[in-house]
Structure formats: C-alpha cells, structure tokens
Design an enzyme around this catalytic site. Structure first.
Site, PDB file in Angstrom:
ATOM      1  N   TRP A 320      28.238  12.594  21.188  1.00  0.00           N
ATOM      2  CA  TRP A 320      27.986  13.335  22.039  1.00  0.00           C
ATOM      3  C   TRP A 320      29.902  13.737  22.462  1.00  0.00           C
ATOM      4  O   TRP A 320      29.160  15.388  23.417  1.00  0.00           O
ATOM      5  CB  TRP A 320      27.581  12.176  23.469  1.00  0.00           C
ATOM      6  CG  TRP A 320      27.648  12.886  25.087  1.00  0.00           C
ATOM      7  CD1 TRP A 320      27.577  13.232  25.555  1.00  0.00           C
ATOM      8  CD2 TRP A 320      28.938  12.266  26.210  1.00  0.00           C
ATOM      9  NE1 TRP A 320      27.784  13.800  26.223  1.00  0.00           N
ATOM     10  CE2 TRP A 320      29.285  13.651  26.813  1.00  0.00           C
ATOM     11  CE3 TRP A 320      30.181  11.977  25.234  1.00  0.00           C
ATOM     12  CZ2 TRP A 320      29.508  13.308  27.799  1.00  0.00           C
ATOM     13  CZ3 TRP A 320      31.303  12.498  26.452  1.00  0.00           C
ATOM     14  CH2 TRP A 320      30.846  12.568  27.573  1.00  0.00           C
ATOM     15  N   HIS A 321      30.504  12.982  22.245  1.00  0.00           N
ATOM     16  CA  HIS A 321      31.978  13.478  21.968  1.00  0.00           C
ATOM     17  C   HIS A 321      31.471  14.800  21.592  1.00  0.00           C
ATOM     18  O   HIS A 321      32.911  15.965  21.197  1.00  0.00           O
ATOM     19  CB  HIS A 321      33.054  12.699  21.471  1.00  0.00           C
ATOM     20  CG  HIS A 321      33.219  11.428  23.021  1.00  0.00           C
ATOM     21  ND1 HIS A 321      32.331  10.658  22.628  1.00  0.00           N
ATOM     22  CD2 HIS A 321      33.540  11.367  23.815  1.00  0.00           C
ATOM     23  CE1 HIS A 321      33.262  10.128  23.846  1.00  0.00           C
ATOM     24  NE2 HIS A 321      34.356  10.616  24.224  1.00  0.00           N
ATOM     25  N   GLY A 322      31.372  14.730  20.374  1.00  0.00           N
ATOM     26  CA  GLY A 322      31.796  16.297  19.183  1.00  0.00           C
ATOM     27  C   GLY A 322      30.755  16.288  18.214  1.00  0.00           C
ATOM     28  O   GLY A 322      30.785  15.151  17.890  1.00  0.00           O
TER      29      GLY A 322
END
Length: 482
Positions: A320-322
């Site tokens: 989700w963060h990248g």
C-alpha cells in the site's frame, strides 16, 4: 492545496470556516452544500487530472452503493465487483509500471513504461470508498444521501493523507444540529493544534529533511557517523511530517466542530513492534485489522494461522505504501518482527522497559532507513557503511543543514552564543535532543487537545508565528507520495 501554504492559511481556511457557520445559520443543508463545494475546491486546486480520477471513483462507488440498497440477492456480487474495481484502480495508478518493470526483468521483455500521473491521495480516498461500500453492505448505512456520501469521501482535512475514518462516524457529526454553531473553545483548541502541527512540519520535519537529503546525496563521501545520524534524522522527519499533518487536520476539523480519530499516540515510546503499530498511523492499522486481518480469521484459527495472517497484513501494508521492493521488504520485516514479538511475549517481560524500548527504537530506525532508500541494495550499502565504524566524525555539510537563518537571533536571545562557538554542531545537537525529548516526554497533542492554559496558548502563538515566518515556499508532505 497544502496546509502549509499562504493561500490555505490566509484565504481558503478563514473563508471556508466562516462561510460554513454563516450558511448553517440560514439552513443546515446550505452548510453541507458549502462544505462540499469547499472540499471540492480544495482538491481541484491540485489539478483537473487528479479531480477527474477522483470523480470517476466517486461515481462508480456511488452507483454500486445505490444498487446495493435496492437488492439483497446481488449484494455480495455487487460488493465483490466494487472492491475489485477499487483495487484495480489503485493497482493501475500505483503499481502498473512497477509490474511492467519486474515483468521485463523476469522474462527479458521490453514493454515500455506508461506515463501515469499518480492522483493525489489515491490510497486514502480508495480506502475511504471501500469503508463506505462495506458499511452499506453491512447496513451500517441504510440510505444513500448524496451530500453525506460526498462529504464522507471529500472532507478536506482527511482527504489527502487521512486519518481514515468510519463514514458513519463522520456522517453522524455532519448531521448533528448541535454542531452547527461557532464554538469558540473549539476554535481555540483547533488553532492551537494547527499551530503545533505547522511547527512540527516547517521547523522540525523540513529541517531534518534537508539533513536526510544531504545524506542520500553524499553517500559516497558520508562517514559512518553521518549514516547513523541520517537514519535517526529520517526517523524524526517522517514522524514530525506525518504527525504534524495529522495535528493540523484534527485542529482544522475541530474548528468545524467535527472530531477526527487519533492517528498518532507517541509511537516512539513503543516497547515492541506491535506496540508501535498501535501508536503509529492508527487509522491505517485499524483499517487493515478490520477489513483484512479479522476477515482472514485474525487470531482465532490457531497460532500458525495467526502468524500467517499477521505477515499477510504487513505485506499488504508495505505494498500500500508504494511500488518498490523496499516497501514490500519493509512490510515483511515488520510482519516478521511482530510474529517474533508474539513468539517471545513471555520472555521479553523479563527484560527492563529501557532495554525493550532501545531494541524497538533501533529496529524502527533501521526499517525507516529501508523505507527511505531508493533500493534494497542502497539500504544494504548504507548499513555496511554504518557498521564498519570506519569514520565516526560528523561531516561539516551535515552540520550546516541545521544552521537556520533565525539561529543567530535565537542564540543571542537565550545567550547561547558562547556554547554555539565552543561546541561543534551545536544546532544539530539541539535539534536532535529537543526532538527526542518531544517524542518521549510530553503526552500526544491529540490527548491534550482541550488543555488550554496560558502557557500552551503562548507556546502555540510562538509556534504559529515562527512557522508562518518560515513559509517562504511550500514543502510537500512525505505521505503525499503514498
């Protein structure tokens, strides 16, 4: 539009807040319309391309939500289709080029990368859409109201970077007639938190960001001590940056008589990785727990299944963060540490709190360094440089990043000129010790929201004036990239 900008502080915020209470005096519906338009303007300011994607996402989810209230037979199918559509949208904009790049590497193909503009806040507004559609499926929301739906997604304090919030909790406050009048206590509480948040971002986070940028730009010439310090400085940067935004978001929302959930609770006081995730980005942890961990079975299907579920949740958190293997490994390592925390739960109680805190804080630092690195290889290179301990001097370039334009005036004011001259890197030392103290000593700003006394208001006024004078240019928040 960013909270740390002249246009937001001097024009947008005063007009929106005053207009909201004026229109509510006429009619509560007018107040909601005013707020909806204001929230739309906030996002449109970031560009029309962003707005089109958000608009399409809203229209799609609104359609599915409406259909789900019209049928019981097809509800599960509608929910599954809508969730898949949301995930597909997120995948395309955040991960498609990452997928192509790895596909080319594995299969020796040459698919060209696409020019894809990442819409502002897509991770956050997509998760908010998922929360809304699931609430409709569970009949927590039984009637689709257009203005309520739009505000549950568009509400500007949380739109770009959270905190994530259950739609029913926000909608209930938006429709509470007791919250439509100006509350001057709320205005003062909100201004206080906004001021402290600005200070965290502009004075602390942005200063540490310069030091971290210097470190990653000068890795070849950086000493072992430089690398240790840059690791610590990024730990401070990301906390003051994101918690500063959250403080501002909560403060702004309180001014509108709407309470957002807590997102940070002194995370660097944590005594374990699991404790850390109960304190850091609390709304994301809550989302992943409610919508992924519990549906997978949580901790109710045996120890092995609990460990697998934990690893899956942290893997998803990393993704989700990248779109980078650094984020994926970061998530996996946090998951492994959380599992180990469970495995050795009884044994760790025999350790002193100081030892547990030191071990946890050091692990968090190492993993934040991975989070910041451009690649896993770069992270390993920095670690190698750190733990060879070849040169434990601090470079002059790193020290120079902490020399603020206002430093001379402040040193004269507090009679610190002699110390500044005698101690090399005095400003760096002040920032480091002061920031560590802020992280470990006082209670979280959110928990002290209603503690208004002369001292806190004077400190808030100083924080606001100092921060406002440093608004020479807008600096982007770290989580704007996620």
């Amino acid at each position: 539009m960013q909270f740390n900008s002249y246009i937001f502080l001097l024009i947008y915020l005063p007009i929106l807040v005053s207009g909201y209470f004026i229109t509510n005096k006429l009619n509560n519906t007018f107040g909601k319309i005013w707020l909806t338009i204001g929230c739309a303007v906030f996002y449109i300011y970031g560009g029309w391309a962003n707005t089109i994607i958000l608009g399409l996402s809203i229209a799609l989810n609104l359609l599915f939500a409406w259909l789900m209230t019209r049928t019981d037979k097809w509800k599960k199918w509608l929910l599954s289709t809508d969730l898949l559509a949301n995930v597909a949208l997120l995948f395309y904009y955040k991960y498609f080029n990452f997928f192509l790049s790895n596909l080319n590497t594995i299969f020796k193909t040459d698919y060209p990368s696409q020019k894809i503009l990442l819409p502002l806040g897509i991770s956050f507004f997509t998760f908010q859409q998922i929360m809304y559609i699931v609430a409709v499926y569970r009949t927590e929301i039984s009637r689709i109201n257009l203005s309520d739906y739009l505000l549950s997604i568009l509400y500007f304090p949380k739109l770009i970077m959270g905190p994530l919030m259950e739609p029913g909790a926000l909608i209930a406050q938006l429709n509470d007639s007791n919250l439509k009048k100006v509350d001057w206590d709320h205005i003062s509480h909100g201004l206080k938190l906004l001021s402290f948040g600005l200070f965290k971002k502009l004075i602390l986070a942005d200063t540490f960001a310069k030091a971290v940028s210097w470190g990653f730009t000068n890795l070849e010439s950086a000493t072992s001590m430089d690398c240790f310090l840059v690791m610590l400085f990024y730990t401070f940067e990301i906390y003051f940056d994101f918690s500063g935004y959250s403080d501002m978001a909560v403060g702004i929302s309180v001014m509108l008589n709407i309470k957002l959930p807590i997102n940070f609770d002194s995370p660097y006081k944590a005594l374990s990785i699991r404790d850390f995730w109960k304190r850091w980005h609390i709304s994301l942890t809550g989302f992943l727990t409610k919508y992924i961990y519990i549906p997978l079975g949580g901790s109710k299907k045996g120890i092995l299944r609990t460990y697998i579920n934990t690893l899956l949740v942290f893997l998803i958190s990393g993704i989700w963060h990248g779109a980078n293997w650094t984020f994926i490994l970061w998530g996996i390592l946090h998951g492994l540490l959380s599992v180990l925390d469970r495995v050795f739960e009884k044994q760790k109680k025999n350790l002193s709190e100081t030892v547990r805190w030191m071990g946890t804080f050091f692990a968090i630092n190492l993993l934040w360094l991975l989070f910041r690195s451009d690649s896993i290889t770069q992270w390993l290179t920095i670690l190698q440089k750190m733990f060879t301990f070849e040169n434990m001097a601090v470079s002059g370039g790193l020290i120079a990043t902490f020399v603020l334009p206002e430093a001379k005036f402040l040193f004269q004011l507090f009679r610190l000129e002699a110390l500044n001259t005698a101690v090399r890197g005095f400003s760096l030392l002040l920032f480091t010790l002061g920031s560590l103290g802020l992280c470990l000593i006082p209670a979280n700003n959110y928990r002290r929201l209603e503690e208004n006394n002369w001292l806190t208001m004077i400190l808030a006024a100083i924080a606001f004036v100092w921060s406002f004078l440093c608004l020479s240019s807008e600096s982007v928040f770290v989580y704007f990239n996620f």
